[in-house]
Design a protein around this motif. Structure first.
Motif, PDB file in Angstrom:
ATOM      1  N   ILE A   1       9.267  19.902 -11.582  1.00 37.65           N
ATOM      2  CA  ILE A   1      10.170  19.331 -12.582  1.00 37.65           C
ATOM      3  C   ILE A   1      11.530  19.125 -11.920  1.00 37.65           C
ATOM      4  N   PRO A   2      12.161  17.966 -12.126  1.00 40.38           N
ATOM      5  CA  PRO A   2      13.476  17.727 -11.508  1.00 40.38           C
ATOM      6  C   PRO A   2      14.517  18.763 -11.956  1.00 40.38           C
ATOM      7  N   GLU A   3      15.424  19.095 -11.037  1.00 40.95           N
ATOM      8  CA  GLU A   3      16.427  20.139 -11.282  1.00 40.95           C
ATOM      9  C   GLU A   3      17.327  19.806 -12.471  1.00 40.95           C
ATOM     10  N   ASP A   4      17.721  18.541 -12.615  1.00 40.29           N
ATOM     11  CA  ASP A   4      18.604  18.180 -13.729  1.00 40.29           C
ATOM     12  C   ASP A   4      17.906  18.317 -15.080  1.00 40.29           C
ATOM     13  N   GLU A   5      16.581  18.096 -15.120  1.00 37.14           N
ATOM     14  CA  GLU A   5      15.832  18.269 -16.367  1.00 37.14           C
ATOM     15  C   GLU A   5      15.721  19.743 -16.737  1.00 37.14           C
ATOM     16  N   VAL A   6      15.590  20.609 -15.735  1.00 35.81           N
ATOM     17  CA  VAL A   6      15.537  22.055 -15.989  1.00 35.81           C
ATOM     18  C   VAL A   6      16.869  22.537 -16.549  1.00 35.81           C
ATOM     19  N   LYS A   7      17.985  22.026 -16.013  1.00 34.38           N
ATOM     20  CA  LYS A   7      19.302  22.430 -16.484  1.00 34.38           C
ATOM     21  C   LYS A   7      19.584  21.936 -17.905  1.00 34.38           C
ATOM     22  N   LYS A   8      19.028  20.777 -18.287  1.00 35.85           N
ATOM     23  CA  LYS A   8      19.226  20.233 -19.630  1.00 35.85           C
ATOM     24  C   LYS A   8      18.418  20.981 -20.689  1.00 35.85           C
ATOM     25  N   TYR A   9      17.380  21.685 -20.273  1.00 31.40           N
ATOM     26  CA  TYR A   9      16.510  22.374 -21.217  1.00 31.40           C
ATOM     27  C   TYR A   9      17.300  23.456 -21.946  1.00 31.40           C
TER      28      TYR A   9
ATOM     29  N   THR B   1       2.332  20.946 -15.768  1.00 23.92           N
ATOM     30  CA  THR B   1       3.258  20.595 -14.704  1.00 23.92           C
ATOM     31  C   THR B   1       3.860  21.870 -14.132  1.00 23.92           C
TER      32      THR B   1
END
Length: 178
Positions: A157-165, A152
């Motif tokens: 990748i959605p922005e909120d998922e990147v911030k949660k990583y 991927t």
């Protein structure tokens, strides 16, 4: 013969339509998998002299992935049949002219020793993108699993998922990359 056995026998000898997604796949490793379905080697009734192979539809042949520096180093041979008609063409040039040709040549080459390979190759349909005619897609009943997963892209990748990583470290605000 009972009706159930008759249907089982028809299903065994029938030609099944398979679909294979070539996106981010090595064409030479994929060719060995596709060859098994084209020749019918996955069926219990397989015999080298028996034509029991299935139909394979390959999509996204425009997005194949060659290993290492193969785009610039691998060359394909062609001969017109006339004197001086031999030529070698690099992989990237062949792919730019016809995005289906590398997959076609890889599968043809993988069937080395098969005397019926020209006839067998007629059951393979290759499309450069995901657009397949509706009448062909109606026949497809099985999907061949890809050899390697398609990665991927980070921008997908959605922005909120990147911030949660979880982060490995926090850079200071005055940190400058050189």
């Amino acid at each position: 013969m009972s009706a159930a056995k008759r249907v089982q026998q028809w299903a065994t000898f029938a030609r099944t339509w398979h679909i294979f997604d070539c996106k981010w796949q090595d064409p030479y490793l994929s060719a060995n998998v596709i060859k098994k379905y084209l020749m019918g080697m996955h069926k219990p009734i397989y015999h080298p002299m028996n034509d029991c192979g299935d139909v394979v539809v390959c999509i996204n042949s425009r997005d194949i992935a060659l290993r290492g520096d193969d785009w610039r180093q691998r060359a394909y041979f062609h001969h017109t049949g006339y004197p001086g008609g031999a030529s070698w063409t690099l992989a990237w040039e062949v792919h730019n002219k016809d995005p289906t040709m590398i997959i076609k040549k890889a599968v043809y080459r993988s069937m080395k020793g098969n005397l019926q390979r020209r006839h067998t190759m007629q059951r393979m349909l290759i499309y450069p993108g995901e657009e397949v005619p509706e009448d062909i897609m109606q026949n497809v009943t099985n999907q061949i699993r890809q050899l390697r997963p398609v990665p991927t892209r980070l921008d997908h990748i959605p922005e909120d998922e990147v911030k949660k990583y979880p982060k490995v470290m926090e850079y200071p605000e005055d940190y400058v990359l050189k």
